[in-house]
Structures are given as structure tokens and as C-alpha cells.
Design a protein around this motif. Sequence first.
Motif, PDB file in Angstrom:
ATOM      1  N   SER A 163       5.794  -7.463   3.227  1.00 21.10           N
ATOM      2  CA  SER A 163       4.462  -7.185   2.704  1.00 21.10           C
ATOM      3  C   SER A 163       4.502  -6.912   1.206  1.00 21.10           C
ATOM      4  N   SER A 214       1.875   0.145   5.160  1.00 20.22           N
ATOM      5  CA  SER A 214       1.069  -0.546   6.179  1.00 20.22           C
ATOM      6  C   SER A 214       1.783  -0.726   7.510  1.00 20.22           C
ATOM      7  N   SER A 263       1.064  -1.726   0.766  1.00 20.03           N
ATOM      8  CA  SER A 263       1.867  -2.691   1.528  1.00 20.03           C
ATOM      9  C   SER A 263       3.087  -2.018   2.154  1.00 20.03           C
ATOM     10  N   THR A 268       2.541  -9.091  -1.621  1.00 18.87           N
ATOM     11  CA  THR A 268       1.595  -8.468  -2.552  1.00 18.87           C
ATOM     12  C   THR A 268       1.868  -8.888  -3.986  1.00 18.87           C
TER      13      THR A 268
END
Length: 218
Positions: free
Chosen positions: A108, A98, A95, A112
Amino acid sequence: MNLQPNSRPEQTLTGTSTYGRAPRMAKEDRRDQLLTTALNAFADGGYHTTSMDDIAAAAGVSKPVLYQHFPGKRELYLALVEHTLVDLSAKLDHSLASSDVNRTRVESMINTHFEFVEHQPQAHRLVFSADLLAFPEVADKLNDFYDGIAGIIASVLGPNVGLPHNQAAMLGRSLVQMVQTAAVYWAQHPGSVNRQQAQQQVFRLAWGGISILDEDWQ
């Protein structure tokens, strides 16, 4: 391996009745099946009251087969902890990697962790149980987990805000544990706000603190 509880407790991953004999499997497949079965058994009955006999019966194997993979209940539990933390670490690492946009990275990461708490509640409770944290090995594995994620965050945060790595790691660990605590609280109080609202509130708090460190960090 996805350590999710079976939708029907009377079925193993192979579809075999938990009270019948499980078919032969490759060594790694059998180990995965035993870990999944143990997770379900510990989640249903609690670690302390669940025996290796219970787990062997639920998996449809003999006790000698179970002991071939795990010398005892404690070792089996520690294997579950390690697997869960490795899986969560990989997801958090992904994450953060990314996007090149720092705001997106933080969003992110929060998403997660909330997803883990929502969709793997048995694994989360088992790993982060205050009762089982009395095991020194569990505390060590959790400390390594937090330090690892903090180090990844520090590698991004430090260069952006001009902090030495050790200071950035301290802030990274604070961020991870804040998100962890918030996600657990949200899961325990489902009527407070929905998941999206909870994540937005945690993000505002986290991003607001990061922005104070360097108003130019975007």
C-alpha cells in the motif's frame, strides 16, 4: 485541498477567467486558490522565471491581495512544499495503518507513492526539484518528511524484527527513498513497464530485503 493543475489553464478554480477579477472568497478559500494557481504557474513557467505579478494575474487578484497571504515568492513556494509534503505524509501514514498485514502495508505504501508521482506530477516535480533543493528551508522540510515516515515505518518494523528504533528508522528511511527514486524513474521512462509491473518489482526488492531481517516476519 487538491493541488492539481486545472484542465484549462485559462480558468481558475472558481471558473473565472485568469485575466479577470476573481470574486470575493473566504480567507482560506482564497489561500487555497492562490496555492493552486501558483503551482500551475510554476509548473508551466518554472520557479525562477515566474513572478508574483504572473501569479496575481493568473489568479485574477491584485498584487496586494496576493501579498496579504504570502510575503514573497519564496514564502509562497515554501507554503506549496509544506502543503504537498503534509498531504503525502498523511496518505503514506494512512496506507501503513490500513492493514494489520505487513505485506499489505508495504504494498500500500508503494502504491501511494506511485499514485502521487503519476497523478500529481507538477507538485512532485516542484517539491523534489534538484534545483530548488538548494533552498535550505526546502531541504529541511524534505528531511523532516523523510524522518517522519521513517519513524512510522520503524514503529512497525522494529518490534517485528527485534531492531532498536534508531536502526529500524534508518531502514525505514532507506525504504521510503528507494520507493521515491523508483517511482520517479518509472515516471521518467513510461515505456519501460506499466505501473503495476513497476510496483511489483519494487515490492519484491523491498519485501525480499525485509524478509532477510527476519524470515518469520509475515
